[in-house]
Design an enzyme around this catalytic site. Structure first.
Site, PDB file in Angstrom:
ATOM      1  N   LYS A  72       0.863  -1.181   0.000  1.00 18.83           N
ATOM      2  CA  LYS A  72       0.000   0.000   0.000  1.00 18.83           C
ATOM      3  C   LYS A  72       0.900   1.231   0.000  1.00 18.83           C
ATOM      4  CE  LYS A  72      -3.884   1.856   2.778  1.00 18.83           C
ATOM      5  NZ  LYS A  72      -4.760   1.551   3.945  1.00 18.83           N
ATOM      6  N   SER A 148      -9.628   1.622   3.001  1.00 19.49           N
ATOM      7  CA  SER A 148      -8.762   2.405   2.154  1.00 19.49           C
ATOM      8  C   SER A 148      -7.719   1.589   1.398  1.00 19.49           C
ATOM      9  CB  SER A 148      -8.054   3.470   2.980  1.00 19.49           C
ATOM     10  OG  SER A 148      -7.205   2.864   3.942  1.00 19.49           O
ATOM     11  N   SER A 172      -9.759  -0.840   7.142  1.00 21.01           N
ATOM     12  CA  SER A 172      -9.210  -0.630   5.802  1.00 21.01           C
ATOM     13  C   SER A 172      -8.511  -1.813   5.169  1.00 21.01           C
ATOM     14  CB  SER A 172      -8.246   0.550   5.815  1.00 21.01           C
ATOM     15  OG  SER A 172      -8.971   1.732   5.670  1.00 21.01           O
TER      16      SER A 172
HETATM   17  N1  GLN Z   1     -13.063   3.960   6.776  1.00 23.76           N
HETATM   18  C1  GLN Z   1     -12.394   4.332   7.985  1.00 23.76           C
HETATM   19  C2  GLN Z   1     -11.975   5.775   7.917  1.00 23.76           C
HETATM   20  O1  GLN Z   1     -12.204   6.384   6.915  1.00 23.76           O
HETATM   21  C3  GLN Z   1     -11.219   3.430   8.234  1.00 23.76           C
HETATM   22  C4  GLN Z   1     -10.036   3.745   7.414  1.00 23.76           C
HETATM   23  C5  GLN Z   1      -8.854   2.897   7.731  1.00 23.76           C
HETATM   24  O2  GLN Z   1      -8.981   1.829   8.343  1.00 23.76           O
HETATM   25  N2  GLN Z   1      -7.677   3.383   7.354  1.00 23.76           N
HETATM   26  O3  GLN Z   1     -11.423   6.303   8.845  1.00 23.76           O
END
Ligand code: GLN
Length: 473
Positions: A72, A148, A172
């Site tokens: 990532k 994400s 994410s």
């Molecule tokens: N969807 C969650 C957020 O926007 C989690 C994102 C993540 O785990 N990096 O904060």
């Protein structure tokens, strides 16, 4: 079976038998990326020459010898870009060092290959907040891959990668794994070093694997887990042999089914698949136990105070001086800070910084931030109590399958609510995994994959993987 669609364990056997070389794998992935990633958009960049050189020199005797792993684009790898999906870092920033996980992958013989797309600074659940490109779900190109870590999940699902690392602050890794039909594991807080992961919310962030099988998740976790003097929150405790425990089965294990995770708002077809996964575990000898996690309904509000608070502090380092983007022709120092941040950050990142600064500001700190910390403790205790009765917990990962691209991109609240089943594991610091449990027919296009989430106590990844292996189709 093509090399690109093989699992780590299958490739290891072929490499050991000298039927293929590590360079063959890299070349096949590069060809697949060239042929298909234009449509999917999983990768932001990849350095083929570097990966081929590493593959040619790979020590096949090591546990991940010769296996390319995608990262990532918020995990540093020396000399490579690390954009975090942001305009701020897309202007020529290259990593000056390896993250601990990157160094550990190399030490295990793996080849970091390819940088995957993400929501800007990992803030989002659709990869639509990437400032750099759209990533599409390989099962249906009109839909999101989740986020994400959407690029990592899409790359693994589309056979553009053997396996990948992602980061999980509130879901994410697990949610995109569920949407793309791959395995995604969020380790317990402190299991894997965060050194070299660009911080979003430091008390919640963990790096973990996205893979084609539970067996591969065990292999990858083994390589990256364990104490690190460079991250004081990374625990100095022994790392068990995860692969050794994998096939132990679930006979005699107690699996909790929390009623709060099966109520309103969940798509009936998703719910049916998750229930079938529970029944498979029961048929394999596990006992299903009804449990309650009474503070579940407060998880979203708690997370969306704590995560932005920490983000507002972490992202203050992006000031236009130390990293990446710098505004042109500033009038003075304040103008330089202001315009670099104004031009460098996208709307969701700005929203989080503003929210986070607000809840930390004097007068609101007690009303929001410190209350959220108290509720976080209650959520953690819910799990501690539940794990007195059960060995693991089974829930959905996301209330629905992958939605259409753009479906509610101007409604952040709706988006935040879709994290409802994944956030609590981060708040509690426990480990959790998403395992594919089937697909649901879509009104148009191909069926959409759905994952089941399994949660286990802090540092109980061996149990987690064992249950996941038994739930795997
Ligand atoms: N969807 C969650 C957020 O926007 C989690 C994102 C993540 O785990 N990096 O904060």
């Amino acid at each position: 079976m093509s090399l690109a669609s093989s699992s780590i364990s299958a490739l290891r056997k072929q490499l050991a038998a000298r039927e293929i070389t590590a360079v063959d794998i890299v070349d096949e992935l590069a060809a697949a990326i060239a042929a298909r990633d234009l449509r999917i958009g999983a990768y932001l960049s990849h350095d083929l020459a570097d990966a081929r050189a590493a593959a040619a020199a790979a020590d096949l005797g090591l546990p991940l010898g010769g296996i390319p792993i995608a990262l990532k684009d918020n995990i540093n790898a020396l000399g490579q870009p690390c954009t975090c999906g942001s305009r701020f870092l897309a202007t020529g920033y290259t990593a000056p060092y390896d993250a601990t996980v990157t160094a550990r992958l190399r030490a295990a013989g793996a080849i970091p290959f390819g940088r995957t797309n993400l929501d800007e600074f990992a803030m989002g659940s659709a990869t639509e907040n990437s400032a750099l490109q759209v990533t599409r779900n390989p099962h249906d190109l009109t839909r999101i891959p989740g986020g994400s870590s959407g690029g990592s999940a899409a790359a693994v699902a589309a056979d553009l990668s053997i396996a990948a690392l992602g980061s999980d602050t509130g879901g994410s890794i697990r949610q995109p794994a569920s949407h793309c039909g791959v395995v995604g594991l969020k380790p317990s807080y402190g299991r894997v070093s965060r050194y070299g992961l660009v911080a979003f919310a430091s008390s919640l962030d963990q790096i973990g694997p996205l893979t084609k099988s539970v067996e591969d998740a065990a292999l990858l976790l083994q390589a990256i887990a364990g104490a690190d003097p460079r991250d004081s929150t990374c625990l100095d405790v022994p790392v068990p042999d995860y692969s050794a425990e994998l096939e132990k089965g679930v006979a005699g294990l107690r699996i909790g089914i929390p009623k709060e995770y099966f109520g309103e708002g969940i798509d009936p077809a998703v719910r049916a698949l998750v229930e079938q996964a529970a029944q498979r575990l029961q048929a394999a000898g596990a006992e299903l136990v009804d449990i309650s996690l009474p503070h579940t309904e407060h998880a979203v509000a708690t997370y969306y105070i704590i995560a932005p608070a920490e983000a507002s502090s972490n992202l203050s380092r992006f000031d236009g001086i130390r990293y990446g983007k710098r505004a042109d022709a500033p009038a003075d120092l304040l103008d330089l800070y202001r315009r670099s941040r104004e031009e460098g950050f996208g709307p969701e990142v700005k929203r989080r910084i503003i929210l986070g600064t607000y809840v930390l500001s004097s007068g609101y700190y007690d009303a929001y931030y410190s209350r959220a910390q108290k509720v976080r403790t209650l959520i953690r205790r819910d799990f501690e109590n539940a794990f007195q009765q059960v060995d693991a917990i089974l829930t959905p990962v996301a209330p629905t399958p992958a939605r259409k691209i753009g479906e509610f991109s101007d409604d952040p609240l709706h988006e935040y609510l879709s994290d409802i089943f994944t956030l609590a594991a981060n708040l509690a610091g426990i480990c959790a995994i998403s395992v594919p449990c089937g697909s649901v027919p879509a009104e148009s296009g191909s069926p959409l994959p759905v994952g089941v989430q399994i949660l286990a106590p802090h540092l109980a990844e061996a149990t987690l993987l064992r249950v996941a292996r038994a739930a795997e189709l």
